[in-house]
Design a protein around this motif. Structure first.
Motif, PDB file in Angstrom:
ATOM      1  N   ASP A 121       0.818  -1.214   0.000  1.00 19.88           N
ATOM      2  CA  ASP A 121       0.000   0.000   0.000  1.00 19.88           C
ATOM      3  C   ASP A 121       0.856   1.270   0.000  1.00 19.88           C
ATOM      4  N   GLY A 122       2.092   1.159  -0.457  1.00 19.33           N
ATOM      5  CA  GLY A 122       3.010   2.299  -0.465  1.00 19.33           C
ATOM      6  C   GLY A 122       2.528   3.442  -1.346  1.00 19.33           C
ATOM      7  N   THR A 123       3.005   4.643  -1.041  1.00 19.39           N
ATOM      8  CA  THR A 123       2.625   5.819  -1.821  1.00 19.39           C
ATOM      9  C   THR A 123       3.848   6.440  -2.483  1.00 19.39           C
ATOM     10  N   MET A 124       3.599   7.001  -3.664  1.00 21.38           N
ATOM     11  CA  MET A 124       4.622   7.716  -4.415  1.00 21.38           C
ATOM     12  C   MET A 124       4.043   9.068  -4.805  1.00 21.38           C
ATOM     13  N   ILE A 125       4.739  10.137  -4.374  1.00 20.84           N
ATOM     14  CA  ILE A 125       4.303  11.494  -4.692  1.00 20.84           C
ATOM     15  C   ILE A 125       5.440  12.182  -5.438  1.00 20.84           C
ATOM     16  N   LEU A 126       5.132  12.596  -6.656  1.00 18.63           N
ATOM     17  CA  LEU A 126       6.041  13.377  -7.496  1.00 18.63           C
ATOM     18  C   LEU A 126       5.301  14.659  -7.824  1.00 18.63           C
ATOM     19  N   PRO A 127       5.973  15.693  -8.283  1.00 18.49           N
ATOM     20  CA  PRO A 127       5.229  16.908  -8.653  1.00 18.49           C
ATOM     21  C   PRO A 127       4.086  16.576  -9.626  1.00 18.49           C
ATOM     22  N   GLY A 128       2.868  16.829  -9.193  1.00 23.57           N
ATOM     23  CA  GLY A 128       1.696  16.575 -10.018  1.00 23.57           C
ATOM     24  C   GLY A 128       1.232  15.127 -10.063  1.00 23.57           C
ATOM     25  N   VAL A 129       1.860  14.249  -9.284  1.00 18.78           N
ATOM     26  CA  VAL A 129       1.541  12.820  -9.334  1.00 18.78           C
ATOM     27  C   VAL A 129       1.354  12.272  -7.924  1.00 18.78           C
ATOM     28  N   PHE A 130       0.291  11.485  -7.730  1.00 21.51           N
ATOM     29  CA  PHE A 130       0.087  10.733  -6.494  1.00 21.51           C
ATOM     30  C   PHE A 130      -0.372   9.334  -6.882  1.00 21.51           C
ATOM     31  N   ARG A 131       0.368   8.325  -6.451  1.00 22.16           N
ATOM     32  CA  ARG A 131      -0.024   6.939  -6.692  1.00 22.16           C
ATOM     33  C   ARG A 131       0.053   6.193  -5.377  1.00 22.16           C
ATOM     34  N   LYS A 132      -0.996   5.435  -5.093  1.00 18.07           N
ATOM     35  CA  LYS A 132      -1.029   4.608  -3.887  1.00 18.07           C
ATOM     36  C   LYS A 132      -1.199   3.159  -4.284  1.00 18.07           C
ATOM     37  N   GLY A 133      -0.349   2.326  -3.725  1.00 14.79           N
ATOM     38  CA  GLY A 133      -0.411   0.893  -3.982  1.00 14.79           C
ATOM     39  C   GLY A 133       0.618   0.471  -5.010  1.00 14.79           C
ATOM     40  N   ARG A 134       1.205  -0.671  -4.746  1.00 10.16           N
ATOM     41  CA  ARG A 134       2.267  -1.198  -5.605  1.00 10.16           C
ATOM     42  C   ARG A 134       1.829  -1.311  -7.062  1.00 10.16           C
ATOM     43  N   GLN A 135       0.615  -1.765  -7.309  1.00 12.17           N
ATOM     44  CA  GLN A 135       0.151  -1.931  -8.692  1.00 12.17           C
ATOM     45  C   GLN A 135      -0.013  -0.588  -9.404  1.00 12.17           C
ATOM     46  N   ASN A 136      -0.461   0.430  -8.688  1.00  7.37           N
ATOM     47  CA  ASN A 136      -0.589   1.759  -9.291  1.00  7.37           C
ATOM     48  C   ASN A 136       0.771   2.390  -9.567  1.00  7.37           C
ATOM     49  N   VAL A 137       1.719   2.156  -8.683  1.00  4.55           N
ATOM     50  CA  VAL A 137       3.091   2.630  -8.916  1.00  4.55           C
ATOM     51  C   VAL A 137       3.654   1.939 -10.157  1.00  4.55           C
ATOM     52  N   LYS A 138       3.453   0.634 -10.250  1.00  2.00           N
ATOM     53  CA  LYS A 138       3.946  -0.125 -11.402  1.00  2.00           C
ATOM     54  C   LYS A 138       3.335   0.406 -12.701  1.00  2.00           C
ATOM     55  N   ALA A 139       2.023   0.606 -12.719  1.00  2.00           N
ATOM     56  CA  ALA A 139       1.351   1.091 -13.937  1.00  2.00           C
ATOM     57  C   ALA A 139       1.886   2.465 -14.348  1.00  2.00           C
ATOM     58  N   PHE A 140       2.091   3.352 -13.371  1.00  2.00           N
ATOM     59  CA  PHE A 140       2.628   4.671 -13.684  1.00  2.00           C
ATOM     60  C   PHE A 140       4.025   4.555 -14.279  1.00  2.00           C
ATOM     61  N   MET A 141       4.864   3.730 -13.671  1.00  2.00           N
ATOM     62  CA  MET A 141       6.247   3.621 -14.142  1.00  2.00           C
ATOM     63  C   MET A 141       6.324   2.916 -15.501  1.00  2.00           C
ATOM     64  N   GLU A 142       5.444   1.968 -15.773  1.00  2.00           N
ATOM     65  CA  GLU A 142       5.418   1.354 -17.107  1.00  2.00           C
ATOM     66  C   GLU A 142       5.188   2.421 -18.170  1.00  2.00           C
ATOM     67  N   SER A 143       4.223   3.272 -17.910  1.00  2.00           N
ATOM     68  CA  SER A 143       3.925   4.357 -18.845  1.00  2.00           C
ATOM     69  C   SER A 143       5.082   5.349 -18.927  1.00  2.00           C
ATOM     70  N   ALA A 144       5.644   5.700 -17.782  1.00  2.00           N
ATOM     71  CA  ALA A 144       6.741   6.672 -17.744  1.00  2.00           C
ATOM     72  C   ALA A 144       7.988   6.147 -18.446  1.00  2.00           C
ATOM     73  N   PHE A 145       8.305   4.864 -18.248  1.00  2.00           N
ATOM     74  CA  PHE A 145       9.500   4.295 -18.876  1.00  2.00           C
ATOM     75  C   PHE A 145       9.355   4.170 -20.390  1.00  2.00           C
ATOM     76  N   SER A 146       8.135   4.115 -20.867  1.00  2.00           N
ATOM     77  CA  SER A 146       7.954   4.068 -22.324  1.00  2.00           C
ATOM     78  C   SER A 146       7.669   5.458 -22.894  1.00  2.00           C
ATOM     79  N   GLY A 147       7.568   6.447 -22.012  1.00  2.00           N
ATOM     80  CA  GLY A 147       7.286   7.825 -22.432  1.00  2.00           C
ATOM     81  C   GLY A 147       8.344   8.793 -21.950  1.00  2.00           C
TER      82      GLY A 147
END
Length: 138
Positions: A44-70
């Protein structure tokens, strides 16, 4: 070995393991591996970046998948600990300074430089990231 020597050894082992958490993120980023990146977080970890809030390992993973390809494609990240505090035997806070390195860069540019706070906790013997937040270094 007396009790104090054993306690000091355990504390140093924990200190090394906690300081290694940012390194696990750096390694996952270097490989553009969203799965490995997200596994550093608690479920249930959280990741906060400027303009970004993701809670939960799966949401962090989904964000980073998109970010690494973008926008993060071809980048690396760096972070050097500048402060470490244990809040108890199973919780610590690390403050790092670093940022994102664009392809070919060896130093973080001022516009991508950050300071970050890492809240880490011990789960089943492994140190994981409960919360991560960064802000422009300014």
């Amino acid at each position: 070995m007396n009790a104090r020597t054993k306690e000091t050894a355990v504390e140093e082992k924990d200190r090394e393991a906690v300081v290694a958490v940012p390194g696990r993120i750096v390694a996952a980023w270097r490989e553009n591996n969203a799965q490995a990146f997200s596994e550093v977080f608690t479920e249930d970890g959280t990741m906060i970046l400027p303009g970004v809030f993701r809670k939960g390992r799966q949401n962090v993973k989904a964000f980073m998948e998109s970010a690494f390809s973008g926008p993060y494609k071809g980048t690396r990240v760096t972070g050097t600990p500048v402060d470490l505090r244990f809040l108890g035997p199973d919780n610590a806070v690390i403050v790092t300074q670093g940022g994102i390195l664009a392809s070919g860069e060896t130093e973080v540019s001022d516009e991508r430089a950050v300071r970050a706070t890492w809240v880490v906790t011990r789960e089943a013997g492994d140190w994981r990231l409960a919360s991560y937040q960064n802000s422009p270094r300014g």
